[in-house]
Scaffold this active site. Structure first.
Site, PDB file in Angstrom:
ATOM      1  N   SER A 409      31.242  35.341  33.669  1.00 46.52           N
ATOM      2  CA  SER A 409      31.548  36.658  33.109  1.00 46.52           C
ATOM      3  C   SER A 409      30.280  37.474  32.903  1.00 46.52           C
ATOM      4  O   SER A 409      30.285  38.686  33.035  1.00 46.52           O
ATOM      5  CB  SER A 409      32.209  36.529  31.734  1.00 46.52           C
ATOM      6  N   HIS A 430      35.664  36.947  39.452  1.00 46.79           N
ATOM      7  CA  HIS A 430      35.799  37.020  37.998  1.00 46.79           C
ATOM      8  C   HIS A 430      37.267  37.220  37.620  1.00 46.79           C
ATOM      9  O   HIS A 430      37.793  38.324  37.654  1.00 46.79           O
ATOM     10  CB  HIS A 430      34.927  38.157  37.433  1.00 46.79           C
ATOM     11  N   GLU A 442      37.805  40.661  39.536  1.00 49.30           N
ATOM     12  CA  GLU A 442      36.646  41.408  40.029  1.00 49.30           C
ATOM     13  C   GLU A 442      35.984  40.526  41.086  1.00 49.30           C
ATOM     14  O   GLU A 442      35.599  39.387  40.793  1.00 49.30           O
ATOM     15  CB  GLU A 442      35.674  41.700  38.880  1.00 49.30           C
ATOM     16  N   ASN A 480      33.392  44.364  31.729  1.00 48.41           N
ATOM     17  CA  ASN A 480      32.702  44.027  30.489  1.00 48.41           C
ATOM     18  C   ASN A 480      31.573  45.001  30.168  1.00 48.41           C
ATOM     19  O   ASN A 480      31.212  45.175  29.015  1.00 48.41           O
ATOM     20  CB  ASN A 480      32.189  42.583  30.527  1.00 48.41           C
TER      21      ASN A 480
END
Ligand code: 3H9
Length: 652
Positions: A409, A430, A442, A480
């Protein structure tokens, strides 16, 4: 018999007195203007030719009709309108039967509903997905469907927008039969019906139903619609079908359709629709063939790894899941089997399919057993030394053309790739947790990822039935990074005077299922805390830093799992905790901040601006290719309401 052509996309041939009409408007036979005019021309021809006893309507290719042409929305109307075509079909004096192969969606389903009979092929699906586009069916769907299948089933299908498979539609009374060769059966049905009174859906009565049950079906739909208006409007129209006349209801349906079609909500959902179709397309990969993937290795069978394994198994892959010990491998097997059982319980998988999945699953504690994997996805502890050691090991085990994917991540996948002999075979995948449920992945195009490795990763994610968004390497990738940016902004506002529950309330009123502080509590506050501690040494002292989260973690408030976080969770319920307010007050006092009041509007403005600014930075850095990709990440990974179109769309 020679082919007759009625427009650029509508042609027909005569088969023993039956005019077999084919719509050929790739890619999905949408009801563009030339399809509508072609259908009218075919009906005109059939009406005037005495030798024609009736018509069959069919679609060329894999789809019957994918619906109205969404690209025409927002452009000036061109006649004939779809309601006119549909009225003409229903009122036609000779039988019109549709032969449905593939999807009959939206306007395509409405064409089918107006026919005098509906024969489904085995691949047929019927659905009115308009609410997913922020609209209601606009060509009779809300009125004809309840006449055929009853109000309650119609509320379910139209209110959710889900497509029903052929067998279900026969059980519901929508399709007349499922057959292997729908065209031949439809021709036979025209012959059977010729010269007989025709079954016109609009002339039927809506079957009586218990009003309490109707109320319950309606309430269920509206409860799920989270601030979106189309589902409630659709339910209202379906309910009216049982009490008011057809003509009045069709007029009301049309007016509602036109009003919603021009709404911001519909524009947002159309944007999402096209963004989803654009997302997986990478221009540079147009001529690149993906590598073949049959066997998927998954390293780690925790929450993430087992979710990935389940997703791969239910998509038909063979899966080899690796754990560190035999005991861990055995409990990994149990976890995966347990998730599959849950899928069976929720009827998304049959018991036979689950057994087939389990037969394709191997769990092991021997890394060398991954030798046959075409792709290995690691889902181990997010620590650079753990991941680099693993990739070095895998490098010596798998075939030279096998692909290695990291599910990190926050770590730099280029550094993980650098640990291998061939970084060109490394890519980031991801996944979001729970990986067997969440749609978004992702796909991280690392500095050295080979084009066919990226193409393979995209093909893999597509086969999982998930949504792939390509992104470049940056800390936190697209999602994120944006999440961190607006969390920072939320914490600034808390320091300046807003309380966490006010910020959460503003987000929830906007359409997020849960506000950011509640989300943080659910995910646990410790991972971000550890990251902040790591970054402390290199943090610019001039940069604004809010210490409140650190104080909460130091007090053992690590989120829901400890019963305390930004909120208290006595009896599992989220409540505002005066102890947190005291921590916030102390933090403000330490910086001499005099708290001020924030309106919900200002809170949302500032959060959206933070998201958009970070989104623009991601585009400028080439991390994200398109604003639409950013919107998809936020909608599918972070609860941004789809009917607002995503932050980049909302900012326009
Ligand atoms: C409606 O019908 C309103 C009516 O009630 C009232 C009217 C008065 N129009 O999804 P794919 C394009 S509202 C234009 O990858 P698949 C799509 O953009 C409509 N274009 O294929 C893509 O283009 P590109 C209700 C459309 O095989 C290409 O087709 N109908 C439309 O995986 C391939 O799409 C719906 O909401 C359209 N209607 O799936 C159905 N549909 O290649 C929406 C698709 O340039 N469509 N395109 O990127 C679908 O659900 C799927 O496309 C379908 C095929 C299941 C049909």
């Amino acid at each position: 018999m020679a082919e007759m052509r009625f427009s650029q996309s509508v042609s027909a041939r005569l088969e023993g007195g039956v005019l077999v009409v084919a719509i050929d408007n790739p890619p999905v036979n949408a009801l563009s203007a030339h399809v509508r005019s072609g259908l009218i021309a075919a009906l005109d021809h059939a009406a005037s030719a005495a030798e024609i006893i009736g018509l069959v309507i069919s679609g060329a290719g894999r789809t019957f009709i994918g619906g109205a042409d969404i690209r025409e929305f927002g452009t000036p109307p061109v006649g004939p309108s779809l309601p006119d075509v549909i009225d003409r079909i229903e009122a036609f004096e000779k039988p019109v039967i549709c032969a449905v192969t593939g999807a009959a969606l939206g306007g395509g389903c409405e064409v089918a509903l107006a026919c005098h009979g509906r024969i489904a092929g085995e691949t047929a699906t019927f659905g009115l997905p308009e609410v997913k586009l922020g609209i209601v069916p606009g060509a009779g769907g809300t009125q004809r469907l309840p006449r055929l299948i009853g109000t309650i089933a119609a509320i379910d299908l139209i209110g959710t927008g889900r497509a029903a498979k052929a067998d279900e539609t026969v059980a519901l009374g929508l399709a007349d039969a499922v057959v292997a060769d729908p065209l031949t059966a439809a021709v036979a049905a025209v012959r059977d019906n010729a010269g007989r009174p025709l079954r016109r859906t609009g002339g039927m009565n809506v079957p009586a139903a218990d009003s309490a049950a109707i109320d319950m079906a309606a309430t269920t739909i509206i409860a799920k619609s989270r601030g979106q208006s189309a589902p409630a409007e659709a339910v209202r129209l379906v309910r009216a079908a049982g009490s008011l006349g057809l003509e009045q209801c069709l007029a009301e349906e049309r007016a509602t359709f036109l009003r919603l079609r021009d709404s911001t909500e519909a524009a947002a959902l159309r944007h999402v629709f096209f963004a989803e179709r654009a997302a997986g397309k990478v221009e540079t990969l147009a001529d690149v063939a993906p590598r073949r993937i049959d066997t998927v290795g998954v390293v780690g069978t925790g929450l993430m790894g087992s979710g990935i394994a389940v997703s791969a198994l239910t998509s038909g892959y063979r899966v080899i899941a690796l754990e560190q010990t035999r005991e861990a491998a055995a409990s990994g097997h149990e976890r995966i089997a347990g998730l599959l059982d849950k899928t069976v319980q929720s009827r998304r998988l049959t018991a036979e399919a689950r057994d087939a999945c389990l037969a394709r699953l191997e769990t092991t504690a021997e890394a060398k057993n991954l030798a046959t994997a075409d792709l290995v996805v690691e889902a181990v502890f997010d620590d650079l030394s753990v991941k680099t050691a693993l990739f070095r090991t895998l490098d010596g085990i798998v075939a030279p053309d096998a692909i290695l994917a990291t599910n990190t991540s926050y770590l730099d996948p280029d550094r993980i790739a650098a640990a291998t002999a061939d970084p060109s075979r490394v890519v980031g995948l991801h996944f979001f947790s729970p990986a067997n449920v969440m749609r978004l992945v992702e796909v991280v195009d690392c500095a050295k990822t080979a084009p066919d490795v990226l193409a393979s990763a995209l093909a893999f994610v597509n086969r999982l039935g998930k949504l792939a968004v390509v992104c470049g390497v940056t800390e936190g990738f697209i999602g994120n990074r944006i999440f961190s940016a607006y969390r920072r902004e939320a914490e600034f506002m808390v320091e300046d005077g807003a309380l966490p529950h006010q910020i959460d309330a503003a987000l929830e009123a906007y359409g997020f299922p849960m506000g950011i502080f509640a989300v943080n509590d659910m995910a646990g506050l410790d991972i971000a805390w550890a990251r902040r501690k790591r970054q402390a040494a290199t943090r610019d002292p001039a940069e604004r830093y809010v210490e409140i989260a650190d104080r909460l973690c130091e007090a053992g408030r690590l989120g829901r799992k400890t019963g305390l976080g930004w909120y208290a969770y006595a009896n599992g319920e989220r409540t505002v905790d005066p102890a947190v307010t005291a921590v916030i007050d102390a933090a403000r006092a330490k910086k001499d901040i005099v708290p001020r009041a924030f309106t919900a509007e200002e809170i949302m403005d500032r959060l959206l601006t933070a998201m958009v600014d970070e989104g623009k930075a991601l585009l400028a850095e080439g991390i994200a290719a398109r604003p639409g990709d950013i919107d998809l990440v936020m909608i599918n990974g972070y609860g941004f309401p789809a009917h607002k179109g995503g932050p980049m769309f909302a900012a326009q």
